[in-house]
Design an enzyme around this catalytic site. Structure first.
Site, short mmCIF file in Angstrom:
data_model
loop_
_atom_site.label_atom_id
_atom_site.label_comp_id
_atom_site.label_asym_id
_atom_site.label_seq_id
_atom_site.Cartn_x
_atom_site.Cartn_y
_atom_site.Cartn_z
N ASP A 11 0.84 -1.20 0.00
CA ASP A 11 0.00 0.00 0.00
C ASP A 11 0.88 1.26 0.00
O ASP A 11 0.38 2.38 -0.09
CB ASP A 11 -1.02 0.00 1.15
CG ASP A 11 -0.37 -0.09 2.52
OD1 ASP A 11 0.87 -0.12 2.60
OD2 ASP A 11 -1.11 -0.11 3.52
N SER A 12 2.20 1.06 0.02
CA SER A 12 3.14 2.17 -0.17
C SER A 12 2.89 2.85 -1.52
O SER A 12 3.34 3.98 -1.74
CB SER A 12 4.59 1.67 -0.10
OG SER A 12 4.78 0.59 -0.98
N GLU A 62 9.54 -4.71 10.17
CA GLU A 62 10.00 -3.40 9.68
C GLU A 62 10.46 -2.50 10.84
O GLU A 62 9.90 -2.55 11.95
CB GLU A 62 8.85 -2.70 8.93
CG GLU A 62 9.24 -1.31 8.41
CD GLU A 62 8.26 -0.72 7.41
OE1 GLU A 62 7.27 -1.39 7.04
OE2 GLU A 62 8.50 0.43 6.99
O1 KIV Z 1 3.54 -1.11 1.60
C1 KIV Z 1 4.69 -1.57 1.51
O2 KIV Z 1 5.38 -1.39 0.50
C2 KIV Z 1 5.20 -2.35 2.64
C3 KIV Z 1 6.67 -2.60 2.68
C4 KIV Z 1 7.33 -1.40 3.23
C5 KIV Z 1 7.00 -3.83 3.46
O3 KIV Z 1 4.46 -2.69 3.50
#
Ligand code: KIV
Length: 268
Positions: free
Chosen positions: A47-48, A184
């Protein structure tokens, strides 16, 4: 560079624990998924994408609809790597609605697993999803979906008590059936202890190098996103600069009339 020829399975990923480091990277579309496919063990539709691609300040506005749309695109571009789809903020509430949302990822996309930010959600929810035949990647430590209620992004397990709780959380998540853990923004020695305490693969991001593997957001790692750079991000490419240099060349050639030349024209 080695490339998987056969589809990466959860059994393969589990079999690599203690043998070979696993790699995961994010992708949000078919174009980049295809570039990464087979070279990395796992591709995450994180969701990044809300921050990197949609220009938002955090990940909280991601929706089921968006995540499914991007997961479908990634699955069209990647046929070999193990595909993990992020469950967005608000999609995990109670057992019934969380299961319904997890099922939607399996029904509408070819994702192999869903990822759930699992610091604070009841273990029974993970158990229900797993018991219904959906592989779960549990994300603990610094969980970006909690950035607003926690007032920012804070490194986890600095205090002994918090470290103990996080290690226990990892064990509990394995016990309810999580297939993989993502840890993380956590003190490296604690991430190492987590890795030693569970049999499932532990993938780190900002959690030192003693985990079973690493994940990075591709637009961070390849220098396309430069709003901010967490300490743990290493830039493997100056993507923005390289793309802009090519863009400037294109603009200059159009303006000067150099492009299109004979080679790039249909001459009757
Ligand atoms: O949303 C994302 O890209 C993530 C990664 C940072 C693990 O959760």
């Amino acid at each position: 560079m080695d490339k998987h020829e056969k589809k990466v399975t959860i059994n393969y990923l589990k079999s690599q624990k203690g043998k070979s480091k696993l790699t995961m990277i994010t992708a949000y579309d078919a174009l980049f998924a295809n570039i990464f496919d087979g070279f990395v063990d796992m591709i995450l539709i994180g969701d990044s994408l809300e921050m990197n691609f949609n220009g938002r300040d955090d990940t909280l506005k991601a929706t089921m609809q968006n995540m499914i749309y991007h997961t479908k695109a990634v699955c069209r571009g990647a046929k070999t790597s193990y595909i993990i789809a992020d469950m967005p903020f608000g999609s995990i509430k109670d057992e019934k609605s969380s299961l319904k949302n997890a099922i939607l990822f399996y029904k509408k996309t070819k994702a192999d697993a869903v990822k759930i930010e699992a610091n604070t959600i009841p273990l029974s929810i993970i158990k229900t999803i797993v018991n219904n035949g959906i592989a779960v990647v549990a994300h603990i430590g610094l969980t970006p979906q909690n950035s607003r209620d926690e007032g920012g992004y804070h490194v986890k397990a600095k205090e002994e008590n918090e470290a103990k709780m996080l290690i226990q959380k990892a064990i509990d998540l394995e016990n309810v059936g999580a297939s993989i853990l993502v840890v993380e923004g956590t003190i490296a020695s604690v991430a190492e202890k987590i890795t030693q305490s569970v049999k499932i693969p532990v993938i780190g991001i900002g959690a030192g190098n003693k985990t079973d593997g690493q994940v990075l957001v591709f637009s961070d790692a390849f220098g396309f996103y430069d709003k901010f750079k967490p300490k743990f991000v290493k830039r493997f490419l100056n993507g923005k600069e390289l793309v802009q240099n090519a863009l400037f060349e294109y603009i200059n050639e159009v303006k000067s009339g150099k492009f299109p030349d004979q080679e790039h024209s249909y001459n009757g």
